[in-house]
Design a protein around this motif. Structure first.
Motif, PDB file in Angstrom:
ATOM      1  N   SER A  57       0.857  -1.182   0.000  1.00  0.00           N
ATOM      2  CA  SER A  57       0.000   0.000   0.000  1.00  0.00           C
ATOM      3  C   SER A  57       0.893   1.231   0.000  1.00  0.00           C
ATOM      4  CB  SER A  57      -0.921   0.013   1.224  1.00  0.00           C
ATOM      5  OG  SER A  57      -0.151   0.116   2.399  1.00  0.00           O
ATOM      6  N   THR A  58       0.462   2.230  -0.663  1.00  0.00           N
ATOM      7  CA  THR A  58       1.201   3.486  -0.728  1.00  0.00           C
ATOM      8  C   THR A  58       0.301   4.604  -0.245  1.00  0.00           C
ATOM      9  OG1 THR A  58       0.531   3.862  -3.003  1.00  0.00           O
ATOM     10  CG2 THR A  58       2.622   2.723  -2.666  1.00  0.00           C
ATOM     11  N   LYS A  59       0.916   5.557   0.399  1.00  0.00           N
ATOM     12  CA  LYS A  59       0.168   6.728   0.856  1.00  0.00           C
ATOM     13  C   LYS A  59       0.655   7.935   0.081  1.00  0.00           C
ATOM     14  CE  LYS A  59      -0.673   5.148   5.535  1.00  0.00           C
ATOM     15  NZ  LYS A  59      -0.539   5.439   6.971  1.00  0.00           N
ATOM     16  N   THR A  60      -0.280   8.686  -0.418  1.00  0.00           N
ATOM     17  CA  THR A  60       0.042   9.885  -1.167  1.00  0.00           C
ATOM     18  C   THR A  60      -0.564  11.070  -0.433  1.00  0.00           C
ATOM     19  OG1 THR A  60      -0.051   8.634  -3.226  1.00  0.00           O
ATOM     20  CG2 THR A  60      -0.111  11.021  -3.397  1.00  0.00           C
ATOM     21  N   VAL A  61       0.282  12.030  -0.136  1.00  0.00           N
ATOM     22  CA  VAL A  61      -0.171  13.232   0.551  1.00  0.00           C
ATOM     23  C   VAL A  61      -0.051  14.385  -0.430  1.00  0.00           C
ATOM     24  CG1 VAL A  61       0.231  14.780   2.486  1.00  0.00           C
ATOM     25  CG2 VAL A  61       0.615  12.321   2.749  1.00  0.00           C
ATOM     26  N   THR A  62      -1.174  15.053  -0.652  1.00  0.00           N
ATOM     27  CA  THR A  62      -1.160  16.206  -1.542  1.00  0.00           C
ATOM     28  C   THR A  62      -1.578  17.437  -0.764  1.00  0.00           C
ATOM     29  OG1 THR A  62      -3.433  15.771  -2.212  1.00  0.00           O
ATOM     30  CG2 THR A  62      -1.707  14.818  -3.569  1.00  0.00           C
TER      31      THR A  62
END
Length: 89
Positions: A35-40
């Motif tokens: 799983s990857t987390k992307t913070v924008t």
């Protein structure tokens, strides 16, 4: 006695086995447990439109409308000039 394995049935079995291997390869491509987390982050910027831009846009729109309306009427109307000369006999 009826032959169970003829050439058509063998081709169908080979095709079934081939599709099974393709399906196995497709399932192997699935990442599954990662799983990857992307913070924008976004910043709010305001666009300020100057009043002169509205005036220029309105003038350009009017010029385009006038050109379209005048151009359409020139095709339908024609003018003819008739010259009548009288001579004394």
């Amino acid at each position: 006695m009826k032959r169970i394995l003829n050439s058509r049935n063998i081709k169908q079995w080979y095709f079934l086995i081939l599709l099974s291997f393709i399906q196995l390869a497709v399932f192997a491509q699935d990442g599954g447990g990662t799983s990857t987390k992307t913070v924008t982050t976004t910043s709010k910027t305001e666009v300020i439109v100057q009043p002169w831009m509205w005036v220029v846009g309105g003038v350009v729109l009017l010029i385009i409308l006038i050109a379209l309306l005048k151009g359409g009427n020139s095709r339908t109307s024609t003018s003819e000039k008739i010259i009548v000369t009288k001579t004394d006999d």
